[in-house]
Design an enzyme around this catalytic site. Structure first.
Site, PDB file in Angstrom:
ATOM      1  N   SER A 109      34.568  44.440  10.686  1.00 38.49           N
ATOM      2  CA  SER A 109      33.837  44.541   9.424  1.00 38.49           C
ATOM      3  C   SER A 109      34.551  45.345   8.336  1.00 38.49           C
ATOM      4  O   SER A 109      34.248  45.181   7.160  1.00 38.49           O
ATOM      5  CB  SER A 109      32.449  45.143   9.665  1.00 38.49           C
ATOM      6  OG  SER A 109      32.541  46.506  10.029  1.00 38.49           O
ATOM      7  N   LYS A 113      30.940  51.925   7.212  1.00 38.22           N
ATOM      8  CA  LYS A 113      31.003  51.031   6.049  1.00 38.22           C
ATOM      9  C   LYS A 113      31.392  51.865   4.820  1.00 38.22           C
ATOM     10  O   LYS A 113      31.514  53.079   4.882  1.00 38.22           O
ATOM     11  CB  LYS A 113      29.658  50.351   5.779  1.00 38.22           C
ATOM     12  CG  LYS A 113      29.022  49.669   6.983  1.00 38.22           C
ATOM     13  CD  LYS A 113      29.723  48.391   7.371  1.00 38.22           C
ATOM     14  CE  LYS A 113      29.003  47.723   8.537  1.00 38.22           C
ATOM     15  NZ  LYS A 113      29.718  46.523   9.033  1.00 38.22           N
TER      16      LYS A 113
END
EC number: 3.4.21.89
Length: 251
Positions: free
Chosen positions: A45, A105
């Site tokens: 990711s 993230k």
């Protein structure tokens, strides 16, 4: 030296060894609790900035301390003490509200921001975030699936710049409605835009309360191909990525 003296000396050395081990364990526990905590990157990711098999250090003191940044999140304590708020562009470790696993993230939206994706392009508060095509690559996810991706340099309103990957501009989260970030919450996105489960999925991740931040990602200290367990030293030759070790996450 008599047998009794040897026995006494042996007991003393054993006691000293035990004390040293206990002290070392206490120092490691304090370091992990209040300074830096290591995390591994198991998914695609955040590629190509954080690769599968990267190991990072997250600074606890950057954002202060909450029950999520301590070893036991079940501690009945709400709120956060010390530290400062996350800044746009930070790479952060956090615990999504609906889940129990830690995520890594990038901070995209601050409290009160309006976030939207339009044809693969990020928009913040009604303004398109500039992105420049810088190349193409092949991206491999954790299941070994390879896909061609385009690389864009994205520059946030505060000047933070980094590279994102796009498989296409018409994937699931490339066209969205407007997300309005609630007070005290943040909007998180992965740099590998079409292979990231992040705040764009309100049911899986959603808006992240400041309390749920664990720390700010700072350094890569180890990196190995294909998520090979680092204790398998015999597999290091040809698999350890030495060029990524001891490098800043923001380089």
């Amino acid at each position: 030296m008599s047998d009794a003296a040897k026995k006494k000396t042996g007991k003393g050395e054993l006691r000293e060894t035990i004390v040293i081990i206990v002290q070392a364990l206490l120092i490691a526990l304090v370091f992990r609790t209040f300074a830096f905590e290591p995390f591994s990157i198991p998914t695609a990711s955040m590629q190509s900035n954080l690769l599968i098999g990267d190991y990072i250090l997250s600074s606890k003191y950057s954002y202060g301390y909450s029950r999520y940044s301590l070893p036991y999140s079940e501690v009945p304590w709400n709120g956060r003490i010390f530290g400062s708020s996350p800044e746009r562009g930070d790479v952060a470790v956090f615990r999504p509200v609906p889940q129990r696993d830690n995520y890594v993230k990038r901070v995209i939206g601050l409290p009160g921001d309006r976030i939207q994706m339009i044809d693969g392009t990020l928009n913040i508060n009604g303004e398109e975030v500039p992105r420049e095509l810088v190349g193409e690559d092949i991206d491999r996810d954790s299941s070994g699936l390879d896909l061609p991706v385009q690389l864009y340099r994205e520059t946030l309103p505060n000047g933070v710049s980094y590279v994102v990957q796009e498989v296409s501009d018409n994937a699931q989260f490339d066209n969205t409605s407007v997300y309005t970030v609630p007070p005290g919450h943040y909007f998180m996105m992965g740099d590998n835009r079409d292979r990231s489960l992040d705040s764009r999925s309100l049911t899986a991740v959603g808006y992240v309360p400041f309390e749920n931040f664990v720390g700010k990602a700072e350094w890569r200290f180890f990196s190995i191909n294909d998520n090979i367990p680092p204790w398998q030293i015999w597999r290091w030759p040809g698999n350890v990525r030495f060029d990524r070790m001891f490098t800043s996450v923001y380089e």
